[in-house]
Design an enzyme around this catalytic site. Structure first.
Site, short mmCIF file in Angstrom:
data_model
loop_
_atom_site.label_atom_id
_atom_site.label_comp_id
_atom_site.label_asym_id
_atom_site.label_seq_id
_atom_site.Cartn_x
_atom_site.Cartn_y
_atom_site.Cartn_z
N ALA A 150 -9.62 -0.44 21.25
CA ALA A 150 -9.50 0.48 20.11
C ALA A 150 -10.81 0.52 19.34
O ALA A 150 -11.31 -0.51 18.90
CB ALA A 150 -8.36 0.05 19.21
N THR A 176 -20.19 -3.10 23.92
CA THR A 176 -21.02 -2.11 24.61
C THR A 176 -22.47 -2.59 24.72
O THR A 176 -22.94 -3.35 23.86
CB THR A 176 -20.99 -0.77 23.82
OG1 THR A 176 -22.05 0.07 24.26
CG2 THR A 176 -21.18 -0.98 22.32
N ASP A 177 -23.18 -2.07 25.73
CA ASP A 177 -24.62 -2.41 25.86
C ASP A 177 -25.44 -1.77 24.75
O ASP A 177 -26.61 -2.12 24.54
CB ASP A 177 -25.16 -1.99 27.24
CG ASP A 177 -25.17 -0.49 27.48
OD1 ASP A 177 -24.52 0.26 26.71
OD2 ASP A 177 -25.83 -0.05 28.44
N GLU A 178 -24.85 -0.79 24.02
CA GLU A 178 -25.62 -0.11 22.97
C GLU A 178 -26.03 -1.05 21.84
O GLU A 178 -26.93 -0.75 21.07
CB GLU A 178 -24.83 1.08 22.40
CG GLU A 178 -24.58 2.14 23.45
CD GLU A 178 -24.38 3.52 22.86
OE1 GLU A 178 -24.82 3.78 21.74
OE2 GLU A 178 -23.75 4.34 23.55
N TYR A 215 -22.61 3.68 15.11
CA TYR A 215 -21.62 3.21 16.08
C TYR A 215 -22.03 1.85 16.63
O TYR A 215 -21.25 0.89 16.59
CB TYR A 215 -21.48 4.23 17.23
CG TYR A 215 -20.86 3.66 18.49
CD1 TYR A 215 -19.52 3.28 18.52
CD2 TYR A 215 -21.62 3.48 19.66
CE1 TYR A 215 -18.95 2.74 19.68
CE2 TYR A 215 -21.06 2.95 20.81
CZ TYR A 215 -19.73 2.57 20.81
OH TYR A 215 -19.18 2.03 21.95
N LYS A 226 -20.24 -1.97 16.28
CA LYS A 226 -19.83 -2.77 17.45
C LYS A 226 -20.55 -4.12 17.42
O LYS A 226 -19.96 -5.16 17.74
CB LYS A 226 -20.16 -2.03 18.75
CG LYS A 226 -19.37 -0.75 18.99
CD LYS A 226 -17.87 -0.96 19.18
CE LYS A 226 -17.53 -1.61 20.50
NZ LYS A 226 -16.05 -1.67 20.70
N ASN A 265 -22.69 2.80 30.06
CA ASN A 265 -21.98 4.09 29.97
C ASN A 265 -20.97 4.26 31.11
O ASN A 265 -21.31 4.12 32.27
CB ASN A 265 -22.97 5.25 30.11
CG ASN A 265 -23.76 5.48 28.85
OD1 ASN A 265 -23.85 4.62 27.98
ND2 ASN A 265 -24.35 6.65 28.74
N TYR A 276 -30.49 16.67 24.79
CA TYR A 276 -31.17 16.24 23.58
C TYR A 276 -32.63 15.90 23.89
O TYR A 276 -32.92 15.19 24.85
CB TYR A 276 -30.49 15.01 22.99
CG TYR A 276 -29.03 15.22 22.58
CD1 TYR A 276 -28.50 16.49 22.39
CD2 TYR A 276 -28.19 14.12 22.38
CE1 TYR A 276 -27.18 16.66 22.01
CE2 TYR A 276 -26.86 14.29 22.00
CZ TYR A 276 -26.36 15.57 21.83
OH TYR A 276 -25.05 15.74 21.45
N PRO A 321 -30.80 12.06 16.10
CA PRO A 321 -31.53 11.09 15.28
C PRO A 321 -31.29 9.66 15.77
O PRO A 321 -30.16 9.31 16.14
CB PRO A 321 -30.92 11.27 13.87
CG PRO A 321 -30.13 12.52 13.92
CD PRO A 321 -29.80 12.83 15.34
#
Ligand SMILES: NC(=O)c1ccc[n+]([C@@H]2O[C@H](COP(=O)([O-])OP(=O)(O)OC[C@H]3O[C@@H](n4cnc5c(N)ncnc54)[C@H](O)[C@@H]3O)[C@@H](O)[C@H]2O)c1
Length: 333
Positions: free
Chosen positions: A80, A122-124, A147, A151, A176, A204, A271
């Site tokens: 979630a 996440t890898d982000e 985001y 995380k 991803n 982008y 951005p």
């Protein structure tokens, strides 16, 4: 085995539930999901009458509800989240509320009832990878957008609960995902759907951002393996294929659909856009024995075919974020 899946009506959570019940028909899964945008109970229609599956519509921030549910299971897997970077740029607040406070609510129940917790991250959270280097699980966390920052905050909370209270937890950091039932606003479904509607495909910046991808069924299999073979307190990176630019992946989809690359339209960059994500997943391969098994081109073809065959799933979900080339420019809701 009794599992509480949080966020199981979304893209990855629903794939986990379908996959897990297929492999473990005697296990019981309760799915707790508030059904935000991005979720669909249609993702679970094939198991909705399975006596070992139940659905509860509620919020992971509802501490007493979460406490009651956690008490009666062996494992909690939390998918979630508010999950779309563009939306976090428009309005970070729901991301802070769900991704941080929601994780806190689950952690409190985990420490009280001493259950296993799989925290899906996440890898982000690592941010941009420089040069040719890849991040491993000990790399510094350096999130670039709201985001990823929320995380990352949740990851820190989980590791602090392990250190302070000794909870039984595992954190996964996956790259991803793509596959069936992914919400139309994400890159791959957005490209497929816009191409089918003969709309321009926005890229982008220069489209040279580098990402690595994984087929969603490889990701959920990794999580299933970690429930039985992962070590408490550990973080595991999860990835599959060679890195690829956003431009290349869009071109591959246009090729599958027989559409011209002239349909690509370069638009102002997002951005804070990370240039390259790159992680190394040798830890899960060596310690747990998981390895991705789906071949990239075949999985992409299967995904495109799924969207071609399931128009009735995605057509009602199309909104201004799918139709707008730069959704973060939409006014704050
Ligand atoms: N999609 C990816 O490529 C990717 C990659 C790595 C990690 N992840 C992580 O995997 C998880 C699932 O991602 P996804 O792509 O399936 O996202 P998704 O948006 O499709 O699913 C998220 C689900 O969480 C539910 N939810 C949101 N807020 C809630 C709340 N407060 N209480 C209960 N349920 C709530 C939503 O209704 C939805 O069903 C997320 O934690 C995300 O950060 C995603």
């Amino acid at each position: 085995m009794q599992i509480l899946v949080c966020g199981g009506a979304g893209f990855i959570g629903s794939a986990f539930i379908r996959n897990y019940l297929q492999h473990n028909p005697n296990s019981k899964i309760t799915n707790l999901d508030i059904l935000t945008i991005g979720s669909s109970l249609e993702n679970l229609k094939e198991i909705k009458n399975n006596p070992n599956y139940s659905f509860i519509k509620d919020d992971i921030r509802n501490e007493s509800k979460v406490d009651n549910l956690v008490k009666n299971v062996d494992v909690v897997v939390n998918f979630a989240a508010e999950s779309h970077v563009d939306r976090s740029i428009v309005n970070p607040k729901p991301f802070i509320e769900t991704n941080i406070l929601g994780t806190y609510s689950i952690l409190e129940a985990i420490r009280k009832h001493d259950k296993q917790f799989i925290h899906v991250s996440t890898d982000e959270i690592y941010g941009d990878a420089q040069g040719q280097s890849s991040f491993d699980e000990n790399s510094q966390i350096n999130p670039s957008n709201p985001y990823a920052a929320t995380k990352a905050a949740a990851d820190h909370l989980v590791s602090s609960y392990y250190r302070t209270y000794g909870i039984n937890c595992i954190t996964t950091r996956c790259t991803n995902n793509f596959g069936p039932c992914q919400f139309p606003e994400k890159l791959i479904p957005k490209t497929i759907i816009r191409a089918l509607k003969n709309l321009k495909i926005p890229l982008y910046g220069d489209g040279q951002q580098i990402r690595s991808w994984i087929y969603v069924y490889d990701h959920v299999q990794a999580i299933e393996s970690l429930i039985s073979k992962g070590k408490p307190g550990q973080v595991y990176n999860i990835t599959a294929y060679e890195e690829i630019t956003n431009k290349t992946i869009v071109e591959k989809i246009l090729d599958i659909l027989g559409k011209s690359h002239d349909n690509i339209e370069y638009v102002e960059d997002r951005p804070g856009h990370d240039k390259r994500y790159s992680i190394n997943c040798s830890k899960i391969e060596n310690e747990v024995g998981w390895k991705s098994k789906y071949e990239f081109e075949a999985a992409l073809q299967e995904t495109v075919d799924w969207y071609l065959q399931n128009k009735s799933w995605w057509e009602p979900l199309i909104d201004e974020n799918t139709l707008h080339p730069q959704p973060w420019t939409l006014s704050r809701k």
